[in-house]
Design a protein around this motif. Structure first.
Motif, short mmCIF file in Angstrom:
data_model
loop_
_atom_site.label_atom_id
_atom_site.label_comp_id
_atom_site.label_asym_id
_atom_site.label_seq_id
_atom_site.Cartn_x
_atom_site.Cartn_y
_atom_site.Cartn_z
N ARG A 1 68.92 80.09 -10.16
CA ARG A 1 68.94 80.98 -11.32
C ARG A 1 69.66 82.29 -11.00
O ARG A 1 70.45 82.79 -11.81
N GLU A 2 69.43 82.81 -9.80
CA GLU A 2 70.09 84.06 -9.42
C GLU A 2 71.61 83.87 -9.38
O GLU A 2 72.38 84.73 -9.84
N ASP B 1 72.88 83.31 -13.01
CA ASP B 1 72.82 84.58 -13.74
C ASP B 1 74.03 85.45 -13.43
O ASP B 1 74.59 86.12 -14.32
N HIS C 1 77.03 84.00 -15.18
CA HIS C 1 76.89 84.25 -16.61
C HIS C 1 77.24 85.70 -16.96
O HIS C 1 77.88 85.99 -17.98
N LYS C 2 76.85 86.61 -16.09
CA LYS C 2 77.10 88.02 -16.33
C LYS C 2 78.55 88.39 -16.07
O LYS C 2 79.14 89.21 -16.82
N ARG D 1 69.01 79.77 -21.49
CA ARG D 1 69.28 81.04 -20.80
C ARG D 1 70.78 81.33 -20.71
O ARG D 1 71.20 82.49 -20.72
N TYR D 2 71.59 80.27 -20.62
CA TYR D 2 73.02 80.46 -20.40
C TYR D 2 73.86 80.11 -21.63
O TYR D 2 75.05 79.82 -21.51
N GLU E 1 61.48 87.32 -12.27
CA GLU E 1 62.57 87.63 -11.35
C GLU E 1 62.18 88.81 -10.46
O GLU E 1 62.36 89.96 -10.82
#
Length: 1035
Positions: A461-462, A465, A468-469, A542-543, A920
């Protein structure tokens, strides 16, 4: 076993009892472990020939000034030739160890050069021995010990390598040495041109416990002793003729056994009586066809660059990238079957998801498929090299990587994308493949919390993320962790000639467990957990917060079928030379399957990789020209899983079946079953007193909820309250001593005092002894008692203010005085000493409340007040470690070994403390009371389970970290093989040997020079246990 009559005339008919003289050589090695192995081996050989002459260890190189650090093998061979000459008419056994643990080589060419030099020295020494000695068997063995030493100190060039790469390098150096020595033996015909001399190469190198290699943690003293026994058995087995049908000897950690020479094959092994396997005999390799025919006809891209990832055609993709481990880095893809060393080579240009060597007609990779749709595709890797090299480009996979490395890999990847002129970072469409998890599974058994499904998905996930960012216009292929258990097939069939010892280092937690064992089921459950949570993560949406980015799970590795050759054996051609990494033939199939998954709609993707099936490429269609995403597949995400309802209690389920006590009350603490315990007690501070365990407000914080205390509480039943006494009451409902309720009225034998330091432990013990003697329900002299001691947190919390009084030495000294008092005054007692926790993580427990901001600091000022990474906090961490070391030293010694009805056992489940997290990086404060310092009832329950499970684990192999995840089924049970609570003495003994034995008529007893035992030497029809007495024969 008796000597041959008449004495043997050839090396091929020498029995162990025929050996009259034994010696060993080991150049440049100062290894205490090897010295112990040889000492025990000499004693073992003496059982077969009591008149054996063994060269005293002090005369070998291991610690002798006579053999300096620079003493070569040739010089040692000259010395031993002189030593042996006086016994030329007797049969001699010489073991030559070739050490690799002190060698330094960081590249393939360096390894080849170093190996060549060492093997040349071995040849010189063997030729000299051959010319000087008669009636001699020389056994050569590769030695790779000393895993506690930092490889970076011995080999500075390794500093630039990832930890997984260092492990692989060292394994390959060992393999190169083994293979080169084998080639030497074949070339020299084992130096056996006479009947009275030969050289034998031991089949497998001598390698310390793979757990220390995998975890990077040094072995404890008891683990080292057990490992020495295992190495002794390996040395012995390698020296004997293999018994018919023998593949390996099981050494599962419960007891180590020494097999006796078989009646039909009773001799020491030589090439003459037991021909060995050589690489030239390996099963033939089918020439793999690694190119692929492109069946598609429409390679068009969108008329205008799409703005939505859900309308992305293959021809729109301009950039290809990948992160992962050695399967993506390309280790060993093009290595020949016989060149294990070449597995170090990273053939990135052939990598299934990122390689771009040649074209699809000869090399099948995802980039080479995409090149048909866009000739200007960029980002793929070419040739060979590591991730930092220019040729690697956007293949940022690292050999040996685990999920924890994904965040750093994606950061390196994004940096390369942003800084490369070939890429328009904002406008170009990118496909990024993420594939990781195999190495996590391979090492999970050494730290099940670190490699838990929760930590795995947290790392993924990290990484996602960050992508994605940071990354516009990207589709991420998230490939499920492959189903790893089929890998075992390559190492269950000896005829495949796979280097299983090597894979035991690379993937111990998958290869070593027995078939159908609980350990193997854990591998399967973890593997499936990894796969399941990837889908759960993606289906949380989430994505999918913007139209130009998405993550798609590609599940083709969910099931793996290993291909078979016509005779039914696994097909080695799909694997590299080490039978662990995958060959180009397998990578070809992987690239095809990934491509096909990309074109299959979400919810209907293939989830099986059958390597025996020739996978055909699929093509985009007019009705579906896009790379499939959830939206263009008309797929509805399941959404995030529902939040579980809060637990109403912290009870546990109980599945143990055998609850019976010993038939007659045991007199030895080493034969103590849980049901034999009649009295429990506890000493310590607020953690044992139950301070604030059920507090909801600051006004309730000082209440002592002794009834839920982890080590001594007895409120309710195990179904609703998990404590050590509630577990023990399942075995003995008449248990005495547990505390109930709040306050002191029903405290039982809970003598803990909030705020207590170690200096106060003697006062608590005095009160405990008095209370037990006065209790009418306790027979002080005859009842078995269990006392748990957990103290020291307050010493650490106030160390900065009282450094002299609270020094590690004083901490240990105070505990020693308390244990001495129990040892002198309390009969029939087992003492649990719970190791002090790692306290520095307490700083991360934060909550925006008055209690957590103010009271936590006042309760533990020396830990909470200093800033992170300050000299003060570094001092506390050092003192914390010294506390742990001091208590380990105290308990592991022999100070409390003088009475058979008393034992102290260190329970180390808090040695490496993990604070559970939610979300998180947010600490799960449900484990703490309202002040963020004292522990809650939930934490008490977890500590009770961890303590109980530690009690059922052998000394030296106990879990050294806490696994605080709510699961009602975590309570372990005593095994049929070992129904006793583990102590130091019974951790390496077969329970059946602890009863009185009547010697059989064909058993000869030989008295060994030790006060511990007389060791029986059977007529060698079965295996001999390595008794604790034999383990101590070096005394």
């Amino acid at each position: 076993m008796v000597r041959s009559q008449p004495p043997p005339l050839t090396v091929n008919s020498v029995k162990p009892a025929d050996v009259a003289v034994f010696a060993s050589l080991a150049p440049h090695t100062h290894s205490a472990e090897l010295s112990d192995v040889l000492s025990r081996f000499q004693e073992l050989m003496s059982l077969f020939n009591p008149a054996l002459i063994s060269r005293p260890l002090e005369e070998t190189n291991l610690y002798s000034s006579q053999y300096s650090h620079h003493s070569s093998l040739l010089e040692q061979a000259k010395e031993v030739s002189t030593y042996f000459k006086s016994g030329q008419d007797s049969w001699k056994l010489l073991v030559v160890f070739v050490p690799v643990d002190q060698l330094c080589a960081c590249q393939k060419l360096q390894i080849e050069s170093v190996t060549r030099s060492v093997v040349g020295g071995v040849d010189d020494a063997l030729r000299l021995l051959h010319s000087q000695l008669k009636r001699t068997i020389v056994s050569v063995a590769v030695w790779d010990g000393d895993h506690d030493s930092s490889p970076n100190k011995m080999c500075p060039c390794m500093e630039e390598y990832h930890e997984g790469e260092v492990r692989l390098l060292r394994a390959m150096l060992t393999q190169a040495m083994q293979g080169s020595l084998e080639e030497l033996m074949v070339k020299k015909h084992w130096y056996s041109d006479r009947d009275d001399f030969t050289v034998v190469l031991q089949d497998t190198p001598f390698i310390s416990d793979p757990s220390s290699i995998a975890s990077g943690k040094p072995l404890s003293e008891s683990q080292l002793s057990h490992e020495t026994d295992k190495l002794l058995v390996q040395l012995w087995i390698n020296l004997l003729q293999p018994a018919s049908g023998q593949h390996h000897t099981d050494m599962n950690g419960k007891i180590t056994t020494v097999p006796c020479p078989a009646e039909d094959r009773p001799f020491l092994r030589t090439e003459g009586n037991s021909p060995s396997y050589h690489q030239s005999h390996s099963s033939p390799l089918v020439k793999p066809f690694t190119g692929t025919e492109m069946p598609c006809e429409d390679f068009s891209h969108s008329t205008a660059t799409p703005t939505s990832v859900h309308k992305l055609r293959p021809g729109d993709v301009k950039v290809i990238a990948a992160v992962g481990d050695s399967l993506t880095a390309g280790n060993g893809i093009a290595s020949s079957q016989s060149n294990v060393l070449d597995v170090l080579t990273q053939y990135r240009g052939l990598s299934w998801s990122a390689g771009g060597d040649e074209n699809l007609t000869t090399v099948t990779t995802l980039p080479n498929i995409l090149k048909y749709f866009n000739h200007n595709l960029t980002g793929y890797s070419v040739g060979r090299g590591k991730q930092q090299t220019p040729k690697a480009f956007l293949n940022q996979a690292v050999a040996g990587a685990k999920s924890k490395d994904i965040p750093s890999q994606v950061q390196a990847l994004v940096a390369r994308m942003k800084n490369d002129s070939r890429i328009n970072f904002e406008s170009d469409w990118k496909v990024i493949t993420v594939f990781i998890g195999g190495n996590d599974i391979c090492d999970h058994c050494y730290n099940s919390l670190f490699y838990s499904v929760e930590n795995y998905i947290h790392n993924i996930r990290e990484g996602l993320d960050y992508l994605h960012k940071e990354v516009p216009r990207a589709l991420v292929n998230l490939v499920e962790a492959l189903h790893i258990l089929p890998l075992r097939d390559m190492h269950l069939d000896p005829s495949l000639k796979c280097p299983t010892w090597l894979v035991n280092i690379l993937c111990p937690c998958v290869i070593l467990p027995k078939s159908a064992s609980p350990a193997l089921q854990k591998v399967e459950d973890l593997n499936r957990g990894y796969q399941h949570l990837l889908t759960e993560l993606v289906e949380s949406s989430r994505y999918d917060t913007r139209s130009d980015f998405t993550v798609v799970v590609q599940p083709f590795f969910r099931e793996v079928i290993v291909p078979k050759i016509p005779d039914g054996r696994p097909d080695r051609s799909f694997f590299s030379a080490d039978c662990f990494h995958l060959s180009q033939k397998a990578q070809t199939q992987m690239a095809r399957s990934l491509w096909n998954n990309m074109l299959e709609p979400v919810g209907k993707k293939s989830n099986k990789q059958d390597f025996s099936v020739d996978v055909k490429l699929k093509c985009p269609t007019k009705s579906s020209p896009y790379i499939r995403t959830y939206r263009n597949s008309n797929y509805t995400y399941a959404g995030p899983p529902p939040t579980p309802s809060p637990s109403t209690n912290w009870g546990s389920d109980f599945s143990c079946k055998d609850l019976t006590p010993t038939a007659s009350v045991p007199t030895s603490v080493h034969q103590l079953r849980p049901a034999d315990i009649k009295v429990v007690a506890a000493l310590g501070d607020s953690a044992t007193a139950g301070t604030g365990a059920k507090a909801k407000t600051l006004f309730e914080l000082k209440q002592e909820h002794k009834g839920v205390s982890w080590s001594i509480g007895g409120d309710g039943t195990l179904d609703t309250v998990t404590t050590l006494p509630n577990i023990l009451r399942k075995f003995n409902p008449s248990l005495k001593g547990f505390s109930k309720g709040r306050g002191s009225r029903q405290k039982g034998f809970n003598m803990a005092v909030p705020g207590a330091k170690t200096s106060e432990i003697q006062t608590q013990i005095t009160a405990l002894i008095k209370a037990m003697k006065e209790h009418k329900g306790v027979n002080f002299d005859k009842d078995w008692k269990l006392v748990t001691i957990f103290i020291g947190a307050n010493d650490l919390c106030h160390y900065c203010n009282e450094q002299n009084n609270l020094s590690p030495k004083n901490y240990s000294h105070n505990l020693m005085l308390g244990l001495d008092m129990l040892y002198r005054e309390v009969p029939r007692l087992l003492v649990n000493v719970v190791e002090i926790l790692e306290i520095e993580p307490l700083k991360t427990v934060k909550k925006n409340t008055l209690g957590c901001s103010l009271l936590q600091r006042s309760s533990c000022p020396c830990v909470i007040s200093p800033t992170v990474n300050s000299p003060e906090i570094e001092t506390i961490k050092r003192i914390n470690h010294e506390y742990q070391t001091e208590i380990q030293y105290l308990v592991s010694g022999e100070r409390y070994d003088g009475k058979d009805d008393f034992a102290v056992v260190l329970q180390p489940f808090l040695h490496r403390s993990f604070i559970p997290h939610i979300g998180e990086g947010e600490v799960d404060t449900s484990f703490f009371s309202v002040d963020c310092f004292h522990i809650s009832e939930r934490a008490h329950a977890e500590m009770a389970i961890a303590l109980w499970n530690n009690m059922l684990e052998p000394v030296g192999r106990k879990q050294t970290y806490n696994n605080f995840t709510h699961d009602r089924s975590k309570i372990h049970c005593p095994s049929e093989a070992h129904p006793f609570i583990f102590t130091k003495d019974n951790s390496f003994l077969n329970p059946s040997l602890m009863t009185t034995m009547t010697p059989s008529s064909d058993t000869t007893f030989v008295t060994i020079n030790t006060t511990t035992a007389t060791v029986p030497v059977p007529g060698c029809a079965s295996n001999m246990p390595v008794w604790r007495a034999v383990s101590n024969l070096k005394k």
